[in-house]
Scaffold this motif. Structure first.
Motif, PDB file in Angstrom:
ATOM      1  N   ALA A 293     -26.626  24.467 -18.327  1.00 25.98           N
ATOM      2  CA  ALA A 293     -25.309  23.858 -18.500  1.00 25.98           C
ATOM      3  C   ALA A 293     -25.391  22.369 -18.218  1.00 25.98           C
ATOM      4  N   ASP A 294     -24.666  21.595 -19.009  1.00 29.01           N
ATOM      5  CA  ASP A 294     -24.471  20.166 -18.772  1.00 29.01           C
ATOM      6  C   ASP A 294     -23.008  19.944 -18.427  1.00 29.01           C
ATOM      7  N   LEU A 295     -22.771  19.214 -17.346  1.00 23.54           N
ATOM      8  CA  LEU A 295     -21.409  19.014 -16.849  1.00 23.54           C
ATOM      9  C   LEU A 295     -21.089  17.528 -16.754  1.00 23.54           C
ATOM     10  N   HIS A 296     -19.814  17.221 -16.930  1.00 20.91           N
ATOM     11  CA  HIS A 296     -19.299  15.886 -16.660  1.00 20.91           C
ATOM     12  C   HIS A 296     -17.992  16.054 -15.883  1.00 20.91           C
ATOM     13  N   MET A 297     -18.047  15.790 -14.576  1.00 21.08           N
ATOM     14  CA  MET A 297     -16.865  15.976 -13.733  1.00 21.08           C
ATOM     15  C   MET A 297     -15.986  14.738 -13.757  1.00 21.08           C
ATOM     16  N   LYS A 298     -14.701  14.952 -13.432  1.00 21.71           N
ATOM     17  CA  LYS A 298     -13.725  13.865 -13.497  1.00 21.71           C
ATOM     18  C   LYS A 298     -12.554  14.198 -12.576  1.00 21.71           C
ATOM     19  N   PRO A 299     -11.740  13.185 -12.207  1.00 24.09           N
ATOM     20  CA  PRO A 299     -10.583  13.455 -11.357  1.00 24.09           C
ATOM     21  C   PRO A 299      -9.633  14.446 -12.013  1.00 24.09           C
ATOM     22  N   GLY A 300      -8.977  15.247 -11.176  1.00 23.01           N
ATOM     23  CA  GLY A 300      -8.013  16.218 -11.658  1.00 23.01           C
ATOM     24  C   GLY A 300      -6.638  15.604 -11.842  1.00 23.01           C
ATOM     25  N   PRO A 301      -5.621  16.430 -12.035  1.00 25.97           N
ATOM     26  CA  PRO A 301      -4.261  15.936 -12.256  1.00 25.97           C
ATOM     27  C   PRO A 301      -3.816  14.996 -11.140  1.00 25.97           C
ATOM     28  N   GLY A 302      -3.250  13.867 -11.530  1.00 28.50           N
ATOM     29  CA  GLY A 302      -2.802  12.870 -10.567  1.00 28.50           C
ATOM     30  C   GLY A 302      -3.801  11.759 -10.332  1.00 28.50           C
TER      31      GLY A 302
ATOM     32  N   THR B  10     -22.828  24.569 -22.494  1.00 27.24           N
ATOM     33  CA  THR B  10     -23.901  25.464 -22.067  1.00 27.24           C
ATOM     34  C   THR B  10     -24.950  25.600 -23.161  1.00 27.24           C
ATOM     35  N   TYR B  11     -26.136  26.060 -22.767  1.00 26.13           N
ATOM     36  CA  TYR B  11     -27.244  26.243 -23.702  1.00 26.13           C
ATOM     37  C   TYR B  11     -28.205  27.262 -23.113  1.00 26.13           C
TER      38      TYR B  11
END
Length: 614
Positions: free
Chosen positions: A469-478, A455-456
Motif C-alpha cells: 500500500a502507498d499512503l498520503h496522509m493529510k489533516p482531517g476535517p477542520g 494498494t498493489y
C-alpha cells in the motif's frame, strides 16, 4: 514484488523556533458526579507508579490529589535530565521504592534515579546491548513503551526481542530470555505487564509478515509458561472447550486457518505490541491483536481471524475464554492493540443504554474510530460510537457485533481511494487514554487525520517489508491534526474536546485532584481541568512529547508529575529519523501530514519532573 518506493518509505519509517499551537476548548462538560466508579486491582496505596499503565486495569489514574485546578498554575520543574537516546521516547517512567526508572528507546538502557537524594541522582544504568540489526527492521521508530516493577525486580523488553529482569536495588541482571528472531523482522516495543507471578509480552513485526503472539514468562526465572498465537489452528491459539465468544462469527473450528487463503495465516500478523490488562475478580487477561498482513486486503480474502480484535484469556494457562473482532478483514491497517480500560459502570441493557445496573465493562478507543464498551465477562458489545471523523464505516450493528464497511472506501489494487478517515494510524494509535473514577470520563489523546491510498500486490520475503500500500496522509476535517477528548461512556458522547495543531501522540494522565495531563508533539506539557478541559498550565520542552505522563508521591511526601520528552514514533519520524519533508511517501505517507514538524521541535530525549513549590 514489493515496490521500491514502498521499501524506501517503510525503511525511512523504520529506521530553532517553536510554534505554539492554538487549542480550542469545546463545550463545557455537563455536571458530573464525584462519586467513584470502581476499577479492579489498583496498587496505589503508597503513591508509586509500578506499571506503565499504573495499574492492572490500565486506568492511568493517580489517586494523589495535592495538585488541583486551584494550584496547578504554580507547578514548577524540579529536575530535567537527558537520557542519552535520540529517537522517539514513548515510555512511561515507573516509580517504586524511592526510585524512578526510565526505559529508553534503542539501545534500550534502563536508568534508575534516586528519589531520596537532592537532584534525583543516577543510582545505576543498565545496558542490555541489543543487536544493532534490530534497528533496520523496527516499524515506526526504535521505540520502547516502558518497563514494569514487581517484587523488587524491573522487567524490560529490548528491540531485538529479549525479555530481561533486573534487580531494582542494584541494576544487576537476574535473567534474560530471547523471544524473537530479528531475521524475520520480529521485534518487541511494548511495555510488559506483570500479574500472577508472570510477565506478559507480545511481539511486533506485522509489516514484515511476522505472525503475532502473546507469551507468559515465569517472573522468577524467565522460563516460558505458555505462548498463544494470533493466527493458525486452535491448538496454537490456545482455543479449547472453554472458549465461548459472544458472537456467531467468532465461533467455529480453526478459524485462525479457515478464514485465510491457503497458508497465508503463517504471515498473517496479528501482533501484540499494545497494552495488556488483567481483572483479578474474573481472572481474565485482556489484550488486542494487530492488523493482518499484508495491508492489501485483496491478497487475504476472509475475516482473517484472530487479527484486529481482543482476546480474554486465563493468565495461568493462556486458555482463550472469548474474542471479539473490532475490524474483520481489516481494510486500512486499523489494528486492535489499543488499551482496554477496565471499569465498572451502570450500563446494563442489551442495546447498551444505562438501566441503573452496574456491570464490569471494558472501554476501548479503537483505531477504526469507535469507542467501544464491552461486557468484559462475555465480550458483548454494549455500545460503539465514533469519537473522531469516520468515512470508512457506517457503524457497528449491536445485535451482531459486526462493523459495517462503507463500500466506496474499500481498497482495490491500482485504484486510488480518496479521503479515507481515519488514516492508517487510526483515530487513535498506541497512545493510551486515562480514566478518572471521579469524573467518570475517559481522556483520549488522538489524531484528526485522513489519507489517500493505493494498494498493489506484494510478495512475502522473510525479513523484508510486506505491505502492499502507498499512503498520503493529510489533516482531517477542520484542518487541525490532533485532539484531546473527554468521553462519557454512559452518555455515549464527548464531554469536551481540545483541538491541537499536531497529532496528540502522548499518553494521558488523570489525577484525583481533577487535573489531567498530556503532551504535544511541538513540546508543550499541559495540565487541563478534568471536568471542562480548560487549560490551567503548560511548560515548554526542547523536544516534542510522545511519552506517557505519570504522577507519584516522593519520599519527601510531595506529589510529583513526570514525563519523557523526545519526539519520534511513526508520527514524529520526520524529525527523529531526519526524513526529507519533500518526500510525501516517507514514513508510509505520514511525512505528507507532518512537513512542518521540524520547524516546531527537534529530537533528543529527557526526563522532566514537576512539583508544587514548598
Amino acid at each position: 514484488m514489493v515496490r521500491a518506493g514502498a521499501l524506501l518509505g517503510l525503511a525511512l519509517l523504520l529506521s530553532s523556533a517553536w510554534a505554539q499551537p492554538a487549542p480550542q476548548a469545546a463545550a463545557t462538560a455537563p455536571s458530573l458526579p464525584s462519586s467513584a466508579a470502581t476499577a479492579p486491582a489498583r496498587d496505589d496505596a503508597d503513591g508509586d507508579w509500578p506499571l506503565a499503565a499504573h495499574d492492572l486495569a490500565n486506568t492511568r489514574y493517580s489517586p494523589l490529589a495535592d495538585i488541583t485546578p486551584d494550584n496547578v498554575a504554580r507547578l514548577q520543574p524540579v529536575m530535567e535530565r537527558a537520557t542519552g537516546a535520540q529517537r522517539g521516547h514513548e515510555a512511561a517512567p515507573i516509580v517504586a521504592g524511592g526510585t524512578l526508572f526510565i526505559a529508553t528507546p534503542y539501545p534500550n538502557e534502563l536508568l534508575a534515579l534516586d528519589l531520596t537524594r537532592p537532584g534525583f541522582p543516577l543510582k545505576w544504568r543498565f545496558k542490555p546491548h541489543p543487536d544493532a540489526a534490530a534497528q533496520g527492521v523496527a516499524c515506526c521508530d526504535v521505540v520502547n513503551r516502558g518497563a514494569a516493577w514487581a517484587d523488587g525486580r524491573v522487567f524490560l523488553n529490548t528491540l531485538d526481542g529479549q525479555a530481561i529482569a533486573v534487580d531494582a536495588a542494584s541494576g544487576r541482571e537476574l535473567w534474560r530470555t530471547k523471544l524473537t528472531d530479528i531475521r524475520r523482522g520480529e521485534t518487541i516495543t511494548m511495555a510488559p505487564l506483570v500479574a500472577r507471578g508472570k510477565v506478559f509480552i507480545g511481539n511486533s513485526g506485522g509489516e514484515y509478515g511476522v505472525r503475532g503472539w502473546l507469551v507468559a514468562l515465569d517472573a522468577a526465572t524467565g522460563k516460558e509458561a505458555w505462548r498463544a498465537w494470533s493466527t493458525g489452528p486452535d491448538k496454537d491459539v490456545l482455543i479449547g472447550p472453554s472458549f465461548k465468544p459472544f458472537y456467531e462469527q467468532d465461533r467455529g473450528v480453526n478459524l485462525g486457518e479457515s478464514t485465510w487463503p491457503g497458508q497465508a495465516w503463517k504471515q498473517g500478523g496479528g501482533n501484540v505490541w499494545g497494552w495488556v490488562s488483567y481483572d483479578p475478580v474474573l481472572d481474565l487477561l485482556y489484550y488486542g491483536t494487530a492488523n493482518p498482513g499484508p495491508w492489501n486486503p485483496e491478497q487475504r480474502p476472509g475475516s482473517n481471524h484472530w487479527t484486529s480484535g481482543v482476546f480474554a484469556r486465563r493468565p495461568d494457562t493462556g486458555e482463550a475464554v472469548w474474542f471479539y473482532q473490532w475490524s474483520p478483514h481489516d481494510l486500512h491497517d486499523y489494528d486492535g492493540v489499543n488499551e482496554n480500560v477496565l471499569v465498572d459502570l451502570p450500563i446494563g441493557s442489551k442495546d447498551g443504554t444505562a438501566d441503573g445496573r452496574t456491570r464490569p465493562v471494558l472501554l476501548h478507543p479503537d483505531r477504526n474510530g469507535y469507542l467501544y464498551v464491552l461486557d468484559r465477562a462475555t465480550g458483548q458489545v454494549l455500545s460503539a460510537d465514533p469519537f473522531a471523523a469516520v468515512t470508512t464505516t457506517l457503524g457497528v450493528d449491536l445485535s451482531s457485533g459486526r462493523l459495517r464497511y462503507e463500500p466506496s472506501k474499500a481498497p482495490r489494487a491500482g485504484k486510488p481511494v480518496r479521503d479515507i478517515c481515519p488514516s492508517s494510524p487510526g483515530a487513535k494509535d498506541w497512545q493510551p487514554s486515562a480514566w478518572s473514577p471521579r469524573t467518570r470520563l475517559l481522556y483520549i489523546p488522538h489524531q484528526n487525520l485522513c489519507q489517500d491510498a493505493t494498494t498493489y500486490t506484494t510478495s512475502y520475503i522473510a525479513g523484508t517489508p510486506y505491505v502492499g500500500a502507498d499512503l498520503h496522509m493529510k489533516p482531517g476535517p477542520g484542518g487541525h491534526r490532533g485532539e484531546f477528548s473527554a468521553w462519557d461512556p454512559v452518555a455515549r458522547k464527548k464531554a469536551w474536546v481540545i483541538r491541537e495543531n499536531f497529532p496528540v501522540w502522548s499518553g494521558a494522565l488523570a489525577t484525583a485532584g481533577d487535573v489531567v495531563f498530556y503532551g504535544t508533539m511541538d513540546g508543550w506539557f499541559k495540565a487541563v481541568d478534568a471536568r471542562n478541559g480548560r487549560e490551567l498550565w503548560k511548560h515548554k520542552t526542547a523536544s516534542g512529547i510522545i511519552g506517557q505522563p505519570v504522577s507519584f508521591r516522593g519520599p519527601d511526601g510531595r506529589q510529583y508529575v513526570a514525563v519523557l520528552s523526545g519526539v519520534g514514533g511513526w508520527a514524529g519520524a520526520i524529525v527523529s529519523g531526519g526524513l526529507d519533508p519533500r518526500d510525501s511517501t516517507a514514513a508510509k505517507g505520514f511525512v505528507n501530514a507532518m512537513r512542518d514538524l521540524p520547524q516546531a521541535t527537534r529530537k533528543g530525549g529527557a526526563i522532566h519532573v514537576f512539583a508544587l513549590p514548598r
